[in-house]
Scaffold this motif. Structure first.
Motif, PDB file in Angstrom:
ATOM      1  N   MET A 100       0.848  -1.191   0.000  1.00  0.00           N
ATOM      2  CA  MET A 100       0.000   0.000   0.000  1.00  0.00           C
ATOM      3  C   MET A 100       0.879   1.234   0.000  1.00  0.00           C
ATOM      4  N   MET A 101       0.266   2.310  -0.376  1.00  0.00           N
ATOM      5  CA  MET A 101       0.959   3.588  -0.386  1.00  0.00           C
ATOM      6  C   MET A 101       0.062   4.564   0.364  1.00  0.00           C
ATOM      7  N   LEU A 102       0.549   5.042   1.481  1.00  0.00           N
ATOM      8  CA  LEU A 102      -0.213   5.999   2.269  1.00  0.00           C
ATOM      9  C   LEU A 102      -0.196   7.366   1.594  1.00  0.00           C
ATOM     10  N   PRO A 103      -1.214   8.184   1.836  1.00  0.00           N
ATOM     11  CA  PRO A 103      -1.209   9.534   1.258  1.00  0.00           C
ATOM     12  C   PRO A 103       0.022  10.336   1.674  1.00  0.00           C
ATOM     13  N   GLU A 104       0.518  10.091   2.877  1.00  0.00           N
ATOM     14  CA  GLU A 104       1.727  10.778   3.331  1.00  0.00           C
ATOM     15  C   GLU A 104       2.935  10.368   2.500  1.00  0.00           C
ATOM     16  N   LYS A 130       2.810   9.371  -0.687  1.00  0.00           N
ATOM     17  CA  LYS A 130       2.644  10.014  -1.994  1.00  0.00           C
ATOM     18  C   LYS A 130       3.043  11.488  -1.928  1.00  0.00           C
ATOM     19  N   GLN A 131       2.634  12.155  -0.853  1.00  0.00           N
ATOM     20  CA  GLN A 131       2.963  13.562  -0.685  1.00  0.00           C
ATOM     21  C   GLN A 131       4.474  13.758  -0.560  1.00  0.00           C
ATOM     22  N   ALA A 132       5.137  12.878   0.178  1.00  0.00           N
ATOM     23  CA  ALA A 132       6.589  12.983   0.333  1.00  0.00           C
ATOM     24  C   ALA A 132       7.301  12.745  -0.993  1.00  0.00           C
ATOM     25  N   ILE A 133       6.822  11.799  -1.777  1.00  0.00           N
ATOM     26  CA  ILE A 133       7.427  11.516  -3.087  1.00  0.00           C
ATOM     27  C   ILE A 133       7.237  12.710  -4.021  1.00  0.00           C
ATOM     28  N   GLU A 189       9.496  17.508  -6.702  1.00  0.00           N
ATOM     29  CA  GLU A 189       9.444  18.953  -6.907  1.00  0.00           C
ATOM     30  C   GLU A 189      10.769  19.605  -6.528  1.00  0.00           C
ATOM     31  N   ARG A 190      11.390  19.155  -5.439  1.00  0.00           N
ATOM     32  CA  ARG A 190      12.685  19.705  -5.027  1.00  0.00           C
ATOM     33  C   ARG A 190      13.764  19.389  -6.052  1.00  0.00           C
ATOM     34  N   GLU A 191      13.676  18.234  -6.697  1.00  0.00           N
ATOM     35  CA  GLU A 191      14.675  17.858  -7.696  1.00  0.00           C
ATOM     36  C   GLU A 191      14.558  18.696  -8.961  1.00  0.00           C
ATOM     37  N   LYS A 192      13.370  19.230  -9.235  1.00  0.00           N
ATOM     38  CA  LYS A 192      13.185  20.064 -10.419  1.00  0.00           C
ATOM     39  C   LYS A 192      13.831  21.434 -10.258  1.00  0.00           C
ATOM     40  N   HIS A 193      13.971  21.904  -9.032  1.00  0.00           N
ATOM     41  CA  HIS A 193      14.561  23.224  -8.793  1.00  0.00           C
ATOM     42  C   HIS A 193      16.022  23.226  -9.222  1.00  0.00           C
TER      43      HIS A 193
END
Length: 113
Positions: A17-21, A23-26, A31-35
């Motif tokens: 399973m994948m918790l919403p937390e 998914k949010q962390a991923i 997003e940080r890697e795109k900067h």
């Protein structure tokens, strides 16, 4: 080979399973890697950018511009409309109605097309 080894990891397959937390962390990590960091150009690179921008300004030829803004790199194809050394900015026109002003310290590259 036994039947247990051939079926793989099916014993635990239903408990993945994948918790919403998670998914949010991923998403936050992606997003940080795109900067990207702000550009730091030396004097020679700035002179080359100036030559290409001046050529586009005098001959009204389009150039490919890469600039940095708020941690992201943006690309556009435009013609240089105005260069203001005192204000450290260049104004480009993408289309008839779309004009953009870019500061010199945001420029990453200007290339002829």
């Amino acid at each position: 080979m036994s039947d247990f080894l051939e079926r793989g990891n099916l014993l635990w397959e239903g408990s993945r399973m994948m918790l919403p937390e998670h998914k949010q962390a991923i998403r936050a990590q992606n997003e940080r890697e795109k900067h990207s960091p702000a550009p730091e150009l030396d004097v020679q690179e700035l002179e080359e950018l100036g030559r290409v921008a001046t050529h586009s300004l005098t001959h009204s030829t389009p150039v490919h511009i890469v600039y940095w803004e708020n941690g992201y790199d943006y690309k556009l194809i435009a013609t240089v409309e105005q260069v203001e050394p005192q204000k450290q900015q260049v104004t480009v026109r993408e289309s008839k109605d779309l004009r953009k002003t870019i500061m010199f310290d945001q420029l990453k590259s200007i290339e002829r097309i």
